[in-house]
Design an enzyme around this catalytic site. Structure first.
Site, mmCIF file in Angstrom:
data_model
loop_
_atom_site.group_PDB
_atom_site.id
_atom_site.type_symbol
_atom_site.label_atom_id
_atom_site.label_comp_id
_atom_site.label_asym_id
_atom_site.label_seq_id
_atom_site.Cartn_x
_atom_site.Cartn_y
_atom_site.Cartn_z
ATOM 1 C CE1 TYR A 40 1.123 -0.357 4.388
ATOM 2 C CE2 TYR A 40 0.102 1.802 4.395
ATOM 3 C CZ TYR A 40 0.908 0.860 4.996
ATOM 4 O OH TYR A 40 1.504 1.147 6.190
ATOM 5 C CE LYS A 154 3.189 3.341 3.176
ATOM 6 N NZ LYS A 154 3.285 3.418 4.623
ATOM 7 C CD GLU A 187 10.320 1.980 10.340
ATOM 8 O OE1 GLU A 187 10.115 2.891 9.513
ATOM 9 O OE2 GLU A 187 10.193 0.778 10.052
HETATM 10 C C1 LIG Z 1 6.832 2.037 9.370
HETATM 11 C C2 LIG Z 1 6.835 3.357 8.695
HETATM 12 N N1 LIG Z 1 7.985 4.086 8.663
HETATM 13 C C3 LIG Z 1 8.037 5.285 8.087
HETATM 14 C C4 LIG Z 1 6.916 5.860 7.505
HETATM 15 C C5 LIG Z 1 7.010 7.220 6.861
HETATM 16 O O1 LIG Z 1 6.964 7.084 5.477
HETATM 17 P P1 LIG Z 1 6.476 8.284 4.535
HETATM 18 O O2 LIG Z 1 7.355 9.443 4.823
HETATM 19 O O3 LIG Z 1 6.668 7.769 3.151
HETATM 20 O O4 LIG Z 1 5.053 8.537 4.903
HETATM 21 C C6 LIG Z 1 5.708 5.135 7.481
HETATM 22 C C7 LIG Z 1 4.516 5.699 6.862
HETATM 23 O O5 LIG Z 1 3.439 5.188 6.976
HETATM 24 C C8 LIG Z 1 5.674 3.857 8.089
HETATM 25 O O6 LIG Z 1 4.542 3.129 8.111
#
Ligand SMILES: Cc1ncc(COP(=O)(O)O)c(C=O)c1O
Length: 306
Positions: A40, A154, A187
């Site tokens: 996604y 993702k 993260e």
């Molecule tokens: C686990 C995780 N890390 C980092 C991010 C940040 O990603 P982005 O900057 O592309 O939204 C997301 C976003 O949903 C995430 O699910």
């Protein structure tokens, strides 16, 4: 194909048709539903436009490749469908959710012989982080990272994130902090974590252990442009505690200051001196300006920081 009507704020695109979100139906044997066999994206909509759509679609294609579903979007008009969805939904500030699964087939772990992927997307209104919220900052709740070893994909397999986010909420925190068994900061629950430590901006490298956030990549670019020294190496949890500043970055929260951290086995600790630090505010401002340029919208400096 049913047409889209202007201003329907819950418009859904599902496998070639447009409909109200509530009318969308997914088969019981959809592999996304039964097996989490899908990927996604979440894109930001601001000023009625999609932010960094190409970056998100590139990452979607990459995720699809990693789960051997390369062909799912071959020749697919998703590039033109997403802006049409935003326009017809009338969403000015919000997000677009996109999901692609390996489709419907009798339940089996093995790939079906013929795959007809499920492709869906919808736009929704969403509140963005306001100036007050930004200045108040957010707190994190540290949990051991029990997710799988392909967090760079993702994937819609989000059970570990569901449990971690719920634990954070019950601990009174605004976001999860995933820490490795060795004590490394990985993260956030749905964000990347940045630590300004000894004058250097540190963040976990883009490995299999984190999602390489689109916002993360833009933060790194902006920091380099501002002559802030950047180092993509992970910090220990103990370094996070003594860091000058900590912030998270994501599509829905942009750059968000972190002011404290809790953990199941520790007392609450104040971070960043309990308030947004100057480097964080500079980057938050730079991010806002970069987004405004990207969207062709005016950019008031919300925080007046420099
Ligand atoms: C686990 C995780 N890390 C980092 C991010 C940040 O990603 P982005 O900057 O592309 O939204 C997301 C976003 O949903 C995430 O699910």
């Amino acid at each position: 194909m049913p047409t889209m009507e202007q201003g329907d704020s819950s418009m859904l695109y599902l496998n070639g048709a447009f409909m109200a979100l509530e009318q969308g139906r997914i088969a019981v044997e959809d592999r996304g539903f039964q097996l989490g066999d899908g990927v996604y994206e979440v894109l930001k909509v601001d000023a009625g436009k999609l932010l960094w759509m190409e970056d998100h679609l590139d990452r979607l294609l990459w995720s699809l490749g990693e789960i051997r579903l390369h062909e799912a979007l071959e020749g697919h008009p998703l590039h033109s469908i997403l802006p049409r969805l935003v326009e017809s939904s009338g969403v000015v500030r919000g997000s677009v959710y996109v999901q692609v699964t390996r489709g419907v087939a009798p339940r089996d772990f093995l790939f079906p012989e013929r795959t007809s992927p499920t492709v869906l997307a919808y736009a929704q209104e969403e509140e963005f982080v306001g100036a007050d919220e930004l200045l108040a900052g957010i707190t994190l709740h540290a949990v051991e990272d029990i997710r799988w070893a392909r967090c760079d994909i993702k994937s819609t397999n989000l059970l570990a994130a569901v449990l971690a986010k719920q634990a954070a909420r019950e601990a009174g925190a605004g976001e999860v902090l995933y820490v490795s068994p060795e004590g490394l900061v990985r993260e956030g629950g749905s964000s990347n974590v940045f630590v300004f430590l000894d004058g250097v901006l540190r963040t976990h490298p883009a490995s299999n252990r984190i999602l390489n956030g689109i916002t993360r990549q833009h933060v790194l670019e902006l920091a380099r442009g501002l002559a802030i020294t950047v180092d993509e190496t992970a910090v220990q949890f103990d370094d996070l505690i003594r860091a000058e500043e900590v912030f998270i970055a994501s599509t829905t929260r942009d750059v968000m200051p972190v002011v404290g951290v809790s953990a199941p086995d520790r007392d609450y600790l104040t971070l960043s001196g309990g308030r947004p630090g100057p480097v964080t505010l500079r980057l938050a401002d730079a991010m806002r300006a970069a987004i405004a340029v990207e969207l062709g919208a005016p950019s008031p400096t919300m925080l007046g920081s420099s």
